[in-house]
Design a protein around this motif. Sequence first.
Motif, PDB file in Angstrom:
ATOM      1  N   PRO A   1       0.728  -1.188  -0.035  1.00  0.00           N
ATOM      2  CA  PRO A   1       0.085   0.000  -0.142  1.00  0.00           C
ATOM      3  C   PRO A   1       0.717   1.281  -0.082  1.00  0.00           C
ATOM      4  O   PRO A   1       1.810   1.385   0.831  1.00  0.00           O
ATOM      5  CB  PRO A   1      -0.794  -0.164   1.325  1.00  0.00           C
ATOM      6  CG  PRO A   1      -0.833  -1.643   1.460  1.00  0.00           C
ATOM      7  CD  PRO A   1       0.358  -2.049   1.007  1.00  0.00           C
ATOM      8  N   ASN A   2       0.442   2.415  -0.828  1.00  0.00           N
ATOM      9  CA  ASN A   2       0.932   3.621  -0.786  1.00  0.00           C
ATOM     10  C   ASN A   2       0.521   4.371   0.228  1.00  0.00           C
ATOM     11  O   ASN A   2      -0.623   5.063  -0.110  1.00  0.00           O
ATOM     12  CB  ASN A   2       1.045   4.092  -2.221  1.00  0.00           C
ATOM     13  CG  ASN A   2       1.579   5.314  -2.471  1.00  0.00           C
ATOM     14  OD1 ASN A   2       1.851   5.923  -1.522  1.00  0.00           O
ATOM     15  ND2 ASN A   2       1.709   5.949  -3.806  1.00  0.00           N
ATOM     16  N   PRO A   3       1.284   4.635   1.278  1.00  0.00           N
ATOM     17  CA  PRO A   3       0.609   5.592   2.244  1.00  0.00           C
ATOM     18  C   PRO A   3       0.282   7.069   1.665  1.00  0.00           C
ATOM     19  O   PRO A   3      -0.890   7.560   2.477  1.00  0.00           O
ATOM     20  CB  PRO A   3       1.929   5.526   3.226  1.00  0.00           C
ATOM     21  CG  PRO A   3       3.017   5.272   2.553  1.00  0.00           C
ATOM     22  CD  PRO A   3       2.704   4.516   1.531  1.00  0.00           C
ATOM     23  N   THR A   4       0.984   7.623   1.096  1.00  0.00           N
ATOM     24  CA  THR A   4       0.632   8.713   0.422  1.00  0.00           C
ATOM     25  C   THR A   4      -0.723   8.712  -0.191  1.00  0.00           C
ATOM     26  O   THR A   4      -1.515   9.802   0.042  1.00  0.00           O
ATOM     27  CB  THR A   4       1.820   9.261  -0.278  1.00  0.00           C
ATOM     28  OG1 THR A   4       2.940   9.316   0.252  1.00  0.00           O
ATOM     29  CG2 THR A   4       1.301  10.713  -0.768  1.00  0.00           C
ATOM     30  N   PHE A   5      -0.896   7.746  -1.002  1.00  0.00           N
ATOM     31  CA  PHE A   5      -2.098   7.518  -1.755  1.00  0.00           C
ATOM     32  C   PHE A   5      -3.257   7.278  -0.921  1.00  0.00           C
ATOM     33  O   PHE A   5      -4.190   8.005  -0.890  1.00  0.00           O
ATOM     34  CB  PHE A   5      -1.850   6.349  -2.795  1.00  0.00           C
ATOM     35  CG  PHE A   5      -3.406   6.060  -3.383  1.00  0.00           C
ATOM     36  CD1 PHE A   5      -3.452   6.742  -4.727  1.00  0.00           C
ATOM     37  CD2 PHE A   5      -4.180   5.214  -2.930  1.00  0.00           C
ATOM     38  CE1 PHE A   5      -4.729   6.198  -5.406  1.00  0.00           C
ATOM     39  CE2 PHE A   5      -5.314   5.108  -3.499  1.00  0.00           C
ATOM     40  CZ  PHE A   5      -5.518   5.312  -5.006  1.00  0.00           C
ATOM     41  N   LYS A   6      -3.420   6.395   0.404  1.00  0.00           N
ATOM     42  CA  LYS A   6      -4.104   6.298   1.290  1.00  0.00           C
ATOM     43  C   LYS A   6      -4.551   7.522   1.785  1.00  0.00           C
ATOM     44  O   LYS A   6      -5.812   7.956   2.109  1.00  0.00           O
ATOM     45  CB  LYS A   6      -3.765   5.284   2.072  1.00  0.00           C
ATOM     46  CG  LYS A   6      -4.834   4.600   2.596  1.00  0.00           C
ATOM     47  CD  LYS A   6      -4.340   3.245   3.619  1.00  0.00           C
ATOM     48  CE  LYS A   6      -5.608   2.512   4.228  1.00  0.00           C
ATOM     49  NZ  LYS A   6      -5.141   1.212   4.614  1.00  0.00           N
ATOM     50  N   LEU A   7      -3.718   8.482   2.338  1.00  0.00           N
ATOM     51  CA  LEU A   7      -3.951   9.516   2.970  1.00  0.00           C
ATOM     52  C   LEU A   7      -4.570  10.720   2.129  1.00  0.00           C
ATOM     53  O   LEU A   7      -5.773  10.798   2.757  1.00  0.00           O
ATOM     54  CB  LEU A   7      -2.458  10.212   3.557  1.00  0.00           C
ATOM     55  CG  LEU A   7      -2.600  11.574   4.252  1.00  0.00           C
ATOM     56  CD1 LEU A   7      -3.681  11.208   5.693  1.00  0.00           C
ATOM     57  CD2 LEU A   7      -1.351  12.204   4.541  1.00  0.00           C
TER      58      LEU A   7
END
Length: 218
Positions: A126-132
């Motif tokens: 999972p891309n944390p920046t994308f999720k945020l």
Amino acid sequence: MGHRTVFDVPTPFLLRYSQITKDISMNARYIRIDIPDQQMEHWLHNKYCHEKLYLDICNGSVPFHERPKGKELLEDNSITYVSVRAIDRLGRNLLDILTTLQHFDNRGIILKVDDLGLESLVVGKPNPTFKLIVNVLANIAQMERRNLQERQREGIELAKAKGVYKGRKKGSKESKEEILAKYTHVIKRLREGHTLRNASKLCNVSLGTVQKVKALIK
């Protein structure tokens, strides 16, 4: 020298062509438009000819899994990569969007959101920046929709207080005053200088409705 047949093409080339074809078939793009537009549909199919296009023609208030092409995309087990222009294409509200995203995550499908320039997974994680960013944008979209609905209700209540809005009987036509009271959020967007299509998207109404409102406020 005789003519070469398809069987004379080098095997490595055929294998490479087969792999390219397979990769294309696994990449999908989802698009939703409000009203039928053959010219637009033809243009979209040409523009994204190297992707498997899922094009829904429906109102944004319809849940993603109930849209014909949305449902078809969710059930397509051959897809590994999905592209959308904006995150709000994936649902009618925060819960619907997150449900769609979770479905993609569960199947290991990479989601690319064009206007963010981000992918949901990076090297399978999972891309944390994308999720945020997705969660923030989804929350803002839901808040905006609630605000629009509240302004619409306020407009109707104001019209009722003035005696110009009494509802309408089945099969009857709405009066000018009723329409304007019902679509105060559309009027606001038009007066802010938004185009018809932008106003339609922001207010979650059809393009025809925006055109009707614009004609009444001229």
